[in-house]
Scaffold this motif. Structure first.
Motif, PDB file in Angstrom:
ATOM      1  N   VAL A 186     -27.256  59.029  49.244  1.00  0.00           N
ATOM      2  CA  VAL A 186     -25.914  58.622  48.806  1.00  0.00           C
ATOM      3  C   VAL A 186     -24.929  58.694  49.963  1.00  0.00           C
ATOM      4  N   ASP A 187     -25.032  59.737  50.751  1.00  0.00           N
ATOM      5  CA  ASP A 187     -24.159  59.870  51.913  1.00  0.00           C
ATOM      6  C   ASP A 187     -24.349  58.691  52.870  1.00  0.00           C
ATOM      7  N   ASP A 188     -25.606  58.312  53.108  1.00  0.00           N
ATOM      8  CA  ASP A 188     -25.884  57.178  53.994  1.00  0.00           C
ATOM      9  C   ASP A 188     -25.313  55.882  53.431  1.00  0.00           C
ATOM     10  N   PHE A 189     -25.458  55.683  52.120  1.00  0.00           N
ATOM     11  CA  PHE A 189     -24.959  54.463  51.483  1.00  0.00           C
ATOM     12  C   PHE A 189     -23.439  54.366  51.617  1.00  0.00           C
ATOM     13  N   LEU A 202     -18.778  49.886  47.370  1.00  0.00           N
ATOM     14  CA  LEU A 202     -18.196  51.149  46.928  1.00  0.00           C
ATOM     15  C   LEU A 202     -17.865  51.115  45.439  1.00  0.00           C
ATOM     16  N   VAL A 203     -17.422  49.960  44.960  1.00  0.00           N
ATOM     17  CA  VAL A 203     -17.053  49.811  43.550  1.00  0.00           C
ATOM     18  C   VAL A 203     -18.293  49.681  42.664  1.00  0.00           C
ATOM     19  N   ARG A 204     -19.340  49.032  43.179  1.00  0.00           N
ATOM     20  CA  ARG A 204     -20.554  48.792  42.391  1.00  0.00           C
ATOM     21  C   ARG A 204     -21.657  49.778  42.751  1.00  0.00           C
ATOM     22  N   ILE A 205     -21.272  50.932  43.218  1.00  0.00           N
ATOM     23  CA  ILE A 205     -22.235  51.908  43.742  1.00  0.00           C
ATOM     24  C   ILE A 205     -23.216  52.388  42.683  1.00  0.00           C
ATOM     25  N   GLU A 207     -24.768  50.739  40.455  1.00  0.00           N
ATOM     26  CA  GLU A 207     -25.917  49.832  40.331  1.00  0.00           C
ATOM     27  C   GLU A 207     -26.636  49.611  41.656  1.00  0.00           C
ATOM     28  N   ARG A 208     -25.961  49.853  42.773  1.00  0.00           N
ATOM     29  CA  ARG A 208     -26.557  49.554  44.077  1.00  0.00           C
ATOM     30  C   ARG A 208     -27.182  50.762  44.757  1.00  0.00           C
ATOM     31  N   CYS A 209     -26.825  51.947  44.312  1.00  0.00           N
ATOM     32  CA  CYS A 209     -27.350  53.177  44.933  1.00  0.00           C
ATOM     33  C   CYS A 209     -28.020  54.013  43.840  1.00  0.00           C
ATOM     34  N   PRO A 210     -29.351  53.970  43.750  1.00  0.00           N
ATOM     35  CA  PRO A 210     -30.062  54.608  42.636  1.00  0.00           C
ATOM     36  C   PRO A 210     -29.794  56.106  42.472  1.00  0.00           C
ATOM     37  N   ASP A 211     -29.483  56.795  43.562  1.00  0.00           N
ATOM     38  CA  ASP A 211     -29.277  58.245  43.474  1.00  0.00           C
ATOM     39  C   ASP A 211     -27.843  58.643  43.148  1.00  0.00           C
ATOM     40  N   PHE A 212     -26.984  57.662  42.944  1.00  0.00           N
ATOM     41  CA  PHE A 212     -25.562  57.985  42.774  1.00  0.00           C
ATOM     42  C   PHE A 212     -25.316  58.879  41.562  1.00  0.00           C
ATOM     43  N   LYS A 213     -25.971  58.598  40.451  1.00  0.00           N
ATOM     44  CA  LYS A 213     -25.710  59.385  39.236  1.00  0.00           C
ATOM     45  C   LYS A 213     -26.213  60.819  39.374  1.00  0.00           C
ATOM     46  N   THR A 214     -27.223  61.019  40.195  1.00  0.00           N
ATOM     47  CA  THR A 214     -27.649  62.391  40.486  1.00  0.00           C
ATOM     48  C   THR A 214     -26.572  63.104  41.304  1.00  0.00           C
ATOM     49  N   ALA A 215     -25.980  62.387  42.235  1.00  0.00           N
ATOM     50  CA  ALA A 215     -24.957  62.973  43.104  1.00  0.00           C
ATOM     51  C   ALA A 215     -23.652  63.230  42.366  1.00  0.00           C
ATOM     52  N   HIS A 216     -23.407  62.474  41.298  1.00  0.00           N
ATOM     53  CA  HIS A 216     -22.131  62.590  40.572  1.00  0.00           C
ATOM     54  C   HIS A 216     -22.349  62.560  39.065  1.00  0.00           C
ATOM     55  N   PRO A 217     -22.741  63.685  38.467  1.00  0.00           N
ATOM     56  CA  PRO A 217     -22.800  63.748  37.005  1.00  0.00           C
ATOM     57  C   PRO A 217     -21.437  63.431  36.373  1.00  0.00           C
ATOM     58  N   SER A 218     -20.373  63.819  37.066  1.00  0.00           N
ATOM     59  CA  SER A 218     -19.009  63.394  36.755  1.00  0.00           C
ATOM     60  C   SER A 218     -18.461  62.724  37.998  1.00  0.00           C
ATOM     61  N   ILE A 219     -17.700  61.651  37.797  1.00  0.00           N
ATOM     62  CA  ILE A 219     -17.337  60.799  38.931  1.00  0.00           C
ATOM     63  C   ILE A 219     -16.054  61.249  39.638  1.00  0.00           C
ATOM     64  N   ASP A 220     -15.467  62.346  39.188  1.00  0.00           N
ATOM     65  CA  ASP A 220     -14.147  62.751  39.685  1.00  0.00           C
ATOM     66  C   ASP A 220     -14.087  62.956  41.199  1.00  0.00           C
ATOM     67  N   HIS A 221     -15.151  63.497  41.793  1.00  0.00           N
ATOM     68  CA  HIS A 221     -15.100  63.777  43.236  1.00  0.00           C
ATOM     69  C   HIS A 221     -15.348  62.537  44.102  1.00  0.00           C
ATOM     70  N   TYR A 222     -15.840  61.482  43.500  1.00  0.00           N
ATOM     71  CA  TYR A 222     -16.028  60.225  44.231  1.00  0.00           C
ATOM     72  C   TYR A 222     -14.762  59.378  44.237  1.00  0.00           C
ATOM     73  N   LEU A 223     -14.004  59.404  43.163  1.00  0.00           N
ATOM     74  CA  LEU A 223     -12.879  58.481  42.998  1.00  0.00           C
ATOM     75  C   LEU A 223     -11.828  58.540  44.112  1.00  0.00           C
ATOM     76  N   PRO A 224     -11.473  59.701  44.660  1.00  0.00           N
ATOM     77  CA  PRO A 224     -10.448  59.691  45.713  1.00  0.00           C
ATOM     78  C   PRO A 224     -10.782  58.796  46.899  1.00  0.00           C
TER      79      PRO A 224
END
Length: 258
Positions: A186-189, A202-205, A207-224
């Protein structure tokens, strides 16, 4: 204070323990402190003001209350404070710009923790903007685009979160543990997408980054990060900040646009 265009930053803030530890992350922020221009004010978009609306902070006093919105840490952390001055005139200006309500609120640790290192005197007015959990990712970028004008008024914009943030998979006992593979992916993506100004990725992450949901069970830390992507100007130069991990799964990578 400077009237030049201010940089904008995305910072990974990690554990509150960084407030009392000396490590490569805190050393990097202390070094960055010496590089940054002095803004008229700072607008912070923190992962820790995650609510049902886009709102702008305002204070009833001359300084913001320091919020200790974390639990179970050493007493030393609760003795620290960051009494930055308020600027309610500017709060109202930003609220008008975004057609957003004003909310009386102190500074959460996503805001004052990095500021403790970057502007340790706590002498610059700080304002916070909340994250509206009900918005699609694309609209968080659009709000960032609306905020871009503030940079030309001497206002620094800082997004504070983490590119990866799954507390259930943090190695709390080893801050220097090597990155687990899903977090590295996810960091590399994100690094590639942000570096190339690929806002669509970044907006469609999800669907484009399979590990994203593992990295963010809640999306709050990604949104900033999306707000900082929105504040980007064509002429901005990009600087990579703190490109490393803490505790196996927390990417501390940040970006500065200036």
């Amino acid at each position: 204070m400077s009237n030049t265009t201010m940089p904008c930053l995305f910072l990974g803030h990690g554990s509150p323990m960084n407030l009392v530890l000396e490590n490569s992350f805190t050393e990097a922020l202390e070094a960055l402190c010496k590089e940054l221009p002095t803004p008229k004010a700072i607008l912070v978009i923190s992962a820790h003001w995650y609510t049902n609306q886009t709102a702008v902070s305002i204070s009833s006093g001359i300084a913001y209350e320091t919020l200790y919105d974390f639990y179970g840490f050493p007493p030393t952390l609760y003795e620290m404070s960051y009494p930055s001055p308020s600027n309610n005139t500017l709060s109202k200006r930003i609220a008008t710009l975004l057609d957003a309500p004003l909310v009386e609120r102190g500074l959460d640790h996503g805001a004052w923790m990095p500021l403790h290192f970057l502007f340790p005197k706590a002498s610059i007015p700080i304002i916070q903007l909340s994250l509206n959990k009900n918005l699609p990712l694309s609209l968080h970028v659009k709000i960032g685009e609306q905020l871009q004008v503030l940079r030309d008024e001497g206002i620094m914009i800082i997004g504070s979160g983490n590119i990866t943030h799954n507390l259930g998979m943090v190695d709390f006992y080893n801050i220097n543990a090597p990155a687990v593979q899903w977090a590295q992916n996810v960091d590399d993506f994100v690094h590639q997408a942000f570096t190339c100004n690929d806002v669509e990725s970044l907006v469609r992450i999800e669907e484009r980054c399979p590990d994203f949901k593992t990295a963010h069970p809640s999306i709050d830390h990604y949104l900033p990060l999306l707000y900082i992507a929105g504040t980007r100007k064509k002429e901005d130069e990009l600087k990579i900040l703190t490109p490393f991990f803490q505790n196996a799964s927390l990417s501390m990578r940040g970006f500065m646009l200036s």
